[in-house]
Design a protein around this motif. Structure first.
Motif, short mmCIF file in Angstrom:
data_model
loop_
_atom_site.label_atom_id
_atom_site.label_comp_id
_atom_site.label_asym_id
_atom_site.label_seq_id
_atom_site.Cartn_x
_atom_site.Cartn_y
_atom_site.Cartn_z
N PRO A 1 0.81 -1.23 0.00
CA PRO A 1 0.00 0.00 0.00
C PRO A 1 0.84 1.28 0.00
N LYS A 2 2.00 1.25 0.70
CA LYS A 2 2.80 2.49 0.77
C LYS A 2 3.36 2.87 -0.58
N GLN A 3 3.57 1.88 -1.43
CA GLN A 3 4.08 2.15 -2.79
C GLN A 3 2.94 2.12 -3.81
N ASP B 1 -8.13 0.78 -1.37
CA ASP B 1 -9.10 1.80 -1.80
C ASP B 1 -8.43 2.84 -2.68
N LYS B 2 -7.13 3.10 -2.43
CA LYS B 2 -6.45 4.17 -3.15
C LYS B 2 -5.82 3.71 -4.46
N ALA B 3 -5.35 2.48 -4.49
CA ALA B 3 -4.66 2.03 -5.71
C ALA B 3 -4.84 0.55 -5.94
N ALA C 1 -3.08 -0.69 -8.64
CA ALA C 1 -1.61 -0.71 -8.78
C ALA C 1 -1.21 0.49 -9.63
N ALA C 2 -0.21 1.24 -9.13
CA ALA C 2 0.23 2.46 -9.84
C ALA C 2 1.32 2.16 -10.85
N GLY C 3 1.43 0.90 -11.26
CA GLY C 3 2.37 0.59 -12.35
C GLY C 3 3.52 -0.27 -11.92
N ALA C 4 4.36 -0.60 -12.89
CA ALA C 4 5.60 -1.31 -12.58
C ALA C 4 6.41 -0.43 -11.62
N ASP C 5 7.22 -1.08 -10.79
CA ASP C 5 7.98 -0.35 -9.77
C ASP C 5 9.10 0.45 -10.43
N ILE C 6 8.94 1.76 -10.42
CA ILE C 6 9.89 2.63 -11.13
C ILE C 6 11.27 2.57 -10.47
N SER C 7 11.30 2.41 -9.15
CA SER C 7 12.62 2.34 -8.49
C SER C 7 13.36 1.07 -8.89
N GLY D 1 -0.30 2.38 -15.89
CA GLY D 1 0.82 1.66 -16.47
C GLY D 1 0.61 0.16 -16.34
N GLY D 2 1.59 -0.51 -15.72
CA GLY D 2 1.46 -1.95 -15.51
C GLY D 2 0.24 -2.32 -14.68
N GLY D 3 -0.28 -1.39 -13.88
CA GLY D 3 -1.49 -1.65 -13.10
C GLY D 3 -2.71 -1.75 -14.00
N CYS D 4 -2.78 -0.87 -14.99
CA CYS D 4 -3.86 -0.93 -15.98
C CYS D 4 -3.69 -2.19 -16.84
N GLU D 5 -2.45 -2.50 -17.18
CA GLU D 5 -2.17 -3.69 -17.99
C GLU D 5 -2.54 -4.98 -17.24
N LEU D 6 -2.23 -5.00 -15.94
CA LEU D 6 -2.59 -6.15 -15.12
C LEU D 6 -4.11 -6.32 -15.07
N PRO E 1 0.67 5.97 -18.35
CA PRO E 1 1.53 7.17 -18.31
C PRO E 1 2.99 6.92 -18.65
N GLU E 2 3.32 5.75 -19.21
CA GLU E 2 4.72 5.41 -19.49
C GLU E 2 5.43 6.47 -20.32
N ILE E 3 4.68 7.10 -21.23
CA ILE E 3 5.29 8.07 -22.14
C ILE E 3 5.97 9.21 -21.36
N PRO F 1 4.21 1.49 -22.88
CA PRO F 1 3.71 0.33 -22.13
C PRO F 1 4.41 -0.95 -22.60
N GLY F 2 4.68 -1.86 -21.64
CA GLY F 2 5.44 -3.06 -22.00
C GLY F 2 4.78 -4.36 -21.58
N ALA F 3 3.60 -4.25 -20.97
CA ALA F 3 2.91 -5.48 -20.54
C ALA F 3 1.55 -5.57 -21.23
N1 CAA Z 1 6.78 2.75 -8.83
C1 CAA Z 1 7.39 2.95 -7.64
N2 CAA Z 1 6.88 3.71 -6.67
C2 CAA Z 1 5.67 4.29 -6.88
C3 CAA Z 1 4.97 4.13 -8.09
C4 CAA Z 1 5.58 3.30 -9.10
N3 CAA Z 1 4.97 3.06 -10.28
N4 CAA Z 1 3.82 4.83 -8.02
C5 CAA Z 1 3.80 5.40 -6.81
N5 CAA Z 1 4.91 5.08 -6.11
C6 CAA Z 1 5.29 5.50 -4.75
C7 CAA Z 1 5.74 6.96 -4.74
O1 CAA Z 1 7.09 7.05 -5.12
C8 CAA Z 1 5.51 7.32 -3.29
O2 CAA Z 1 6.59 6.81 -2.51
P1 CAA Z 1 7.21 7.70 -1.30
O3 CAA Z 1 6.06 7.84 -0.33
O4 CAA Z 1 8.31 6.83 -0.79
O5 CAA Z 1 7.63 9.00 -1.88
C9 CAA Z 1 4.26 6.52 -2.91
O6 CAA Z 1 4.16 5.49 -3.90
C10 CAA Z 1 3.00 7.35 -2.96
O7 CAA Z 1 2.91 7.98 -4.23
P2 CAA Z 1 2.68 9.57 -4.42
O8 CAA Z 1 3.23 10.30 -3.26
O9 CAA Z 1 3.20 9.93 -5.77
O10 CAA Z 1 1.09 9.61 -4.38
P3 CAA Z 1 0.13 10.67 -5.10
O11 CAA Z 1 -1.23 10.39 -4.57
O12 CAA Z 1 0.67 12.05 -4.96
O13 CAA Z 1 0.19 10.33 -6.67
C11 CAA Z 1 0.16 8.82 -8.58
C12 CAA Z 1 -0.33 9.09 -7.13
C13 CAA Z 1 -0.47 9.83 -9.52
C14 CAA Z 1 -0.34 7.41 -8.92
C15 CAA Z 1 1.70 8.91 -8.65
O14 CAA Z 1 2.24 8.11 -7.61
C16 CAA Z 1 2.28 8.41 -9.95
O15 CAA Z 1 2.22 9.12 -10.94
N6 CAA Z 1 2.89 7.18 -9.97
C17 CAA Z 1 3.58 6.66 -11.10
C18 CAA Z 1 2.62 6.16 -12.15
C19 CAA Z 1 3.39 5.62 -13.34
O16 CAA Z 1 4.14 6.31 -14.00
N7 CAA Z 1 3.18 4.33 -13.67
C20 CAA Z 1 3.78 3.70 -14.82
C21 CAA Z 1 5.01 2.97 -14.41
S1 CAA Z 1 5.87 2.32 -15.84
C22 CAA Z 1 5.14 0.83 -16.19
O17 CAA Z 1 4.18 0.46 -15.58
C23 CAA Z 1 5.79 0.04 -17.33
C24 CAA Z 1 4.96 -1.08 -17.86
O18 CAA Z 1 4.25 -0.92 -18.83
C25 CAA Z 1 5.02 -2.41 -17.27
#
Ligand code: CAA
Length: 259
Positions: free
Chosen positions: A23-25, A59-61, A63-69, A109-114, A132-134, A140-142
């Motif tokens: 949930p924190k990520q 409730d909040k997510a 999945a916000a996508g693949a782990d960017i870190s 991103g990957g959350g929508c793909e999943l 939002p990968e762009i 998008p890769g999944a």
């Molecule tokens: N990867 C890693 N960490 C993520 C993450 C992701 N995709 N999305 C959110 N987090 C982390 C944030 O870094 C943050 O961590 P900290 O508290 O340690 O700073 C925590 O989750 C909470 O996020 P926010 O503070 O950003 O929360 P918000 O409510 O302000 O914004 C959000 C929410 C709009 C979803 C924003 O987090 C966001 O834009 N996330 C990234 C979305 C994204 O780009 N997804 C695509 C990834 S690429 C991919 O998925 C490739 C593929 O096709 C497989």
């Protein structure tokens, strides 16, 4: 399931419920989570007491996508040799029972793909979908460019993938991405009730219905129709077909035995 598990599993009646739990990520999808999700789906798929699965997040997510870190420093040779995305993302394609995505909050991103890899999506009224990968300098890769395009058509897919904007639940339903939109607090119950309905039917017919619908995305119309007809005909070899039709004619509930 241990307290710090990245995926939680429980059963509700004949439904296997899988909750993404970082949930924190915002349930960012890393290898540990995708491995655990694949294992949970496979275990429920093999469990005769389970007829359908629901995958959900918080409730909040969803999945916000693949782990960017985990991706930030990835190189092409590494992503290629470790089969990044395919290795543990496509486990879902092997699952034969229906899988419902109950999407609350972000599916990006990957959350929508999943969510799109599931058989259908039930969305909460606070759901937000996007690719939002762009914005990260990638695409998008999944399956995003393929499954989203099949679900919502070229115009909306180009709009979402090339601008990276989010689409709310009502737009997603209007566009054909989601099956139902439900108030947030009822979303999970509605998805589980839907899953329980599917679990109550004869399993061979449910698996074949899923297989046949999926075939529509892999074949020409005439091949798809032929595939459907053979499955349809084969179901007349089941005891459940005899039971289902006898029960209708006798005005009683059928008692399916999955045989
Ligand atoms: N990867 C890693 N960490 C993520 C993450 C992701 N995709 N999305 C959110 N987090 C982390 C944030 O870094 C943050 O961590 P900290 O508290 O340690 O700073 C925590 O989750 C909470 O996020 P926010 O503070 O950003 O929360 P918000 O409510 O302000 O914004 C959000 C929410 C709009 C979803 C924003 O987090 C966001 O834009 N996330 C990234 C979305 C994204 O780009 N997804 C695509 C990834 S690429 C991919 O998925 C490739 C593929 O096709 C497989």
């Amino acid at each position: 399931t241990p307290d710090d598990a990245v995926v939680l599993t429980e059963t509700r009646g004949h439904v296997g419920l899988i909750t993404l739990n970082r949930p924190k990520q915002l349930n960012a999808l890393n290898d540990a989570l995708m491995d655990a999700l694949g294992a949970a789906l496979k275990a429920f798929d093999a469990d005769p007491a389970i007829g359908c699965m629901v995958v959900t997040g918080s409730d909040k997510a969803f999945a916000a996508g693949a782990d960017i870190s985990a991706m930030a420093k990835k190189t092409f040779p590494a992503s290629y040799t470790e089969d990044f995305i395919t290795r543990n993302w496509e486990a879902m394609m092997q699952i034969r029972k229906p899988v419902i995505a109950a999407v609350r909050g972000f599916a990006l991103g990957g959350g929508c793909e999943l969510a799109m890899m599931c058989d259908l999506i039930v969305a909460a009224d606070n759901a937000q979908f996007g690719q939002p990968e762009i914005k990260l300098g990638i695409i998008p890769g999944a399956g995003g460019t393929q499954r989203l395009t099949r679900a919502v058509g070229k115009a909306k897919a180009m709009d979402l993938i090339l601008t990276g904007r989010m689409m709310d639940a009502l737009e997603a339903e209007r566009s054909g991405l989601v099956a139902r939109v439900v108030p947030l607090q009822q979303t999970l119950d509605e998805a589980v009730a839907m899953a329980e309905t599917m679990a109550g039917f004869s399993q061979p017919s449910v698996l074949m219905a899923k297989e046949s619908v999926n075939r529509a995305f892999e074949s020409s119309l005439s091949e798809g129709l032929r595939f459907e007809r053979r499955l349809f005909q084969s179901l007349f070899a089941t005891a459940d077909q005899k039971e289902g039709m006898a029960a209708f004619l006798e005005k009683r509930k059928p008692l399916f035995t999955n045989k």
